[in-house]
Scaffold this motif. Structure first.
Motif, PDB file in Angstrom:
ATOM      1  N   ALA A 150      -7.255   5.700  -1.742  1.00 44.48           N
ATOM      2  CA  ALA A 150      -6.220   6.317  -0.901  1.00 44.48           C
ATOM      3  C   ALA A 150      -5.814   4.986   0.093  1.00 44.48           C
ATOM      4  CB  ALA A 150      -6.680   7.450   0.067  1.00 44.48           C
ATOM      5  N   ASN A 151      -6.725   3.879   0.094  1.00 43.49           N
ATOM      6  CA  ASN A 151      -6.346   2.941   0.815  1.00 43.49           C
ATOM      7  C   ASN A 151      -5.727   1.793  -0.288  1.00 43.49           C
ATOM      8  OD1 ASN A 151      -6.576   0.119   1.962  1.00 43.49           O
ATOM      9  ND2 ASN A 151      -8.679   0.704   2.759  1.00 43.49           N
ATOM     10  N   ALA A 152      -4.348   1.486   0.365  1.00 38.32           N
ATOM     11  CA  ALA A 152      -3.398   0.713  -0.516  1.00 38.32           C
ATOM     12  C   ALA A 152      -3.816  -0.642  -0.875  1.00 38.32           C
ATOM     13  CB  ALA A 152      -2.102   0.625  -0.019  1.00 38.32           C
ATOM     14  N   SER A 153      -4.943  -1.011  -0.246  1.00 34.05           N
ATOM     15  CA  SER A 153      -5.407  -2.497  -0.446  1.00 34.05           C
ATOM     16  C   SER A 153      -6.318  -2.705  -1.389  1.00 34.05           C
ATOM     17  CB  SER A 153      -5.699  -3.458   0.958  1.00 34.05           C
ATOM     18  OG  SER A 153      -6.573  -2.558   1.582  1.00 34.05           O
ATOM     19  N   LEU A 154      -7.297  -1.476  -1.701  1.00 39.22           N
ATOM     20  CA  LEU A 154      -8.279  -1.628  -2.551  1.00 39.22           C
ATOM     21  C   LEU A 154      -7.917  -2.202  -3.948  1.00 39.22           C
ATOM     22  CD1 LEU A 154     -11.450  -1.161  -2.723  1.00 39.22           C
ATOM     23  CD2 LEU A 154     -10.930   0.929  -3.551  1.00 39.22           C
TER      24      LEU A 154
ATOM     25  N   GLU B   6      -5.809  -4.050  -5.453  1.00 38.75           N
ATOM     26  CA  GLU B   6      -5.682  -5.835  -5.605  1.00 38.75           C
ATOM     27  C   GLU B   6      -6.915  -6.527  -5.278  1.00 38.75           C
ATOM     28  OE1 GLU B   6      -2.702  -7.697  -3.520  1.00 38.75           O
ATOM     29  OE2 GLU B   6      -1.054  -6.006  -4.214  1.00 38.75           O
ATOM     30  N   GLU B   7      -7.839  -5.959  -4.297  1.00 37.59           N
ATOM     31  CA  GLU B   7      -9.176  -6.374  -3.926  1.00 37.59           C
ATOM     32  C   GLU B   7     -10.027  -6.041  -5.318  1.00 37.59           C
ATOM     33  OE1 GLU B   7     -12.830  -5.224  -1.052  1.00 37.59           O
ATOM     34  OE2 GLU B   7     -10.867  -4.358  -0.393  1.00 37.59           O
ATOM     35  N   VAL B   8      -9.874  -5.075  -5.897  1.00 37.35           N
ATOM     36  CA  VAL B   8     -10.683  -4.871  -7.128  1.00 37.35           C
ATOM     37  C   VAL B   8     -10.304  -5.940  -8.086  1.00 37.35           C
ATOM     38  CG1 VAL B   8     -11.077  -3.161  -8.978  1.00 37.35           C
ATOM     39  CG2 VAL B   8     -10.943  -2.348  -6.731  1.00 37.35           C
TER      40      VAL B   8
HETATM   41  C1  LIG Z   1      -8.404  -0.544   3.847  1.00 38.74           C
HETATM   42  O1  LIG Z   1      -9.350  -1.631   3.024  1.00 38.74           O
HETATM   43  C2  LIG Z   1      -9.201  -2.962   3.812  1.00 38.74           C
HETATM   44  C3  LIG Z   1      -9.870  -3.873   2.651  1.00 38.74           C
HETATM   45  O2  LIG Z   1     -11.122  -3.449   2.117  1.00 38.74           O
HETATM   46  C4  LIG Z   1      -9.928  -2.738   4.876  1.00 38.74           C
HETATM   47  O3  LIG Z   1      -9.958  -3.894   5.819  1.00 38.74           O
HETATM   48  C5  LIG Z   1      -9.311  -1.724   5.596  1.00 38.74           C
HETATM   49  O4  LIG Z   1      -9.835  -1.363   6.980  1.00 38.74           O
HETATM   50  C6  LIG Z   1      -9.039  -0.220   4.916  1.00 38.74           C
HETATM   51  N1  LIG Z   1      -8.214   0.614   5.806  1.00 38.74           N
HETATM   52  C7  LIG Z   1      -8.536   1.738   5.954  1.00 38.74           C
HETATM   53  C8  LIG Z   1      -7.493   2.627   6.673  1.00 38.74           C
HETATM   54  O5  LIG Z   1      -9.777   2.195   5.481  1.00 38.74           O
END
Ligand SMILES: *[C@@H]1O[C@H](CO)[C@@H](O)[C@H](O)[C@H]1NC(C)=O
Ligand SMILES: NC(=O)c1ccc[n+]([C@@H]2O[C@H](COP(=O)([O-])OP(=O)(O)OC[C@H]3O[C@@H](n4cnc5c(N)ncnc54)[C@H](OP(=O)(O)O)[C@@H]3O)[C@@H](O)[C@H]2O)c1
Ligand SMILES: *[C@@H]1O[C@H](CO)[C@@H](O)[C@H](O)[C@H]1NC(C)=O
Length: 275
Positions: free
Chosen positions: A89-93, A95-97
């Motif tokens: 649900a975290n949009a940055s995961l 790309e991180e993977v």
């Molecule tokens: C989403 O993931 C990023 C990178 O792992 C992290 O820094 C951030 O706190 C996360 N955001 C939430 C809402 O969990």
């Protein structure tokens, strides 16, 4: 081993069976990402891939479970195994993977998209926020993962495997949000597959249409193996269990109202919650 035994049955209907490579051979030393790998079918896929001596990058939310799965994968023979924990649900995961895959392997051969967020078996409650967040977890993150993986998969002539459900082909009651996310996967990835063919990009997309797995003879283990085989053989679609899914789809195309009435009749309504 068990894997090699069932592999030796090879591919029905193809000539030259004995010379066709098994999926274990196709996957040895390959670099594979499995999402939702901390339990269920994803966990079983990780174990099969480990026995096939693949390199594994696993992901899900629960770090403690992932640690155990990674340990087991190493015992079973994985060429390497690591994990990243976090919510899709975290949009940055996504790309991180993919950054992790590129940094550790310098490439990727197979992306197996399998995770799903929580959704109950109930009448639609009117909770639009839940639909939005389930779309993010079950659908948008799949698109983001595939998008970030495509440059690497083009280079390796690799594969994307999308785990869906009969609920992504036929909508029964009490699964409105889940069903919507699975229909969305079919729409997106079937369109993308066409574009890759037009552009002569040799990345396969396998859509897996699964029935209800945790009953009787349908074990997550066998299902997991069939998903990996279908991906390795670059199949367009997997239906599991094939005959049951095939009959349901046929009846749905011939007599949709009859099939829907049968579906409605198959539930004990007193057991279905209204929230
Ligand atoms: C989403 O993931 C990023 C990178 O792992 C992290 O820094 C951030 O706190 C996360 N955001 C939430 C809402 O969990
Ligand atoms: N089992 C069946 O009968 C059946 C039938 C048809 C289709 N399918 C499909 O098969 C796939 C696997 O199903 P399953 O039954 O094996 O599911 P499961 O056992 O519930 O596993 C789901 C996986 O997704 C992870 N996950 C949950 N929420 C997440 C989130 N927000 N972000 C990232 N990961 C998350 C879970 O780990 P954490 O909780 O640690 O995050 C777990 O590893 C799904 O795509 C499902 O739709 C299953
Ligand atoms: C596509 O890639 C697969 C796996 O590398 C290979 O076996 C197949 O021959 C390729 N197809 C084309 C048309 O290049």
């Amino acid at each position: 081993t068990k894997v090699l035994l069932s592999e030796s049955l090879a591919v029905p209907g193809l000539p030259g069976l004995s010379s066709a490579p098994s999926s274990a051979e196709l996957l040895r030393g390959k670099r594979v990402i499995v999402t939702g790998a901390s339990s269920g079918i994803g966990e079983q896929m990780a174990y099969h891939l480990a026995r096939m001596e693949a390199h594994l990058l696993l992901t899900a939310r629960t770090e403690a479970k992932l640690q155990k799965v990674v340990e087991r994968c190493l015992e079973l023979g994985a060429a390497s195994a690591r994990y990243i924990s976090g919510s899709m649900a975290n949009a940055s995961l996504p790309e991180e993977v993919l950054r992790e895959a590129e940094n550790t392997w310098g490439g990727l051969d197979m992306l197996i998209l399998n995770h799903i967020g929580q959704s109950g078996f109930t009448f639609f409650s009117g909770d639009v926020g839940h639909v939005r967040s389930l779309m993010e977890t079950n659908f948008v993150s799949y698109v983001a993962l595939a998008t970030a993986a495509l440059p690497l998969l083009k280079e390796s002539e690799g594969s994307i495997v999308v785990v869906s459900s009969i609920a992504g082909k036929i909508a029964g009651p009490f699964t409105a949000s889940y069903s919507a996310t699975k229909f969305a996967l079919d729409g997106f990835f079937s369109s993308l597959r066409q574009e890759l063919i037009i552009d002569k990009v040799n990345v396969s997309i396998t859509l897996c249409i699964l029935g209800y797995i945790n009953t009787g003879k349908l074990s997550p283990e066998e299902c997991a193996l069939q998903i990996i085989r279908a991906g390795a053989l670059r199949r367009r679609e997997l239906r599991y269990p094939g005959p049951a899914i095939g009959s349901a789809l046929l009846l749905h195309s011939l007599a949709p109202e009859l099939l829907e009435a049968l579906l409605r009749g198959s539930y004990r309504l007193e057991n279905v919650r209204r929230t």
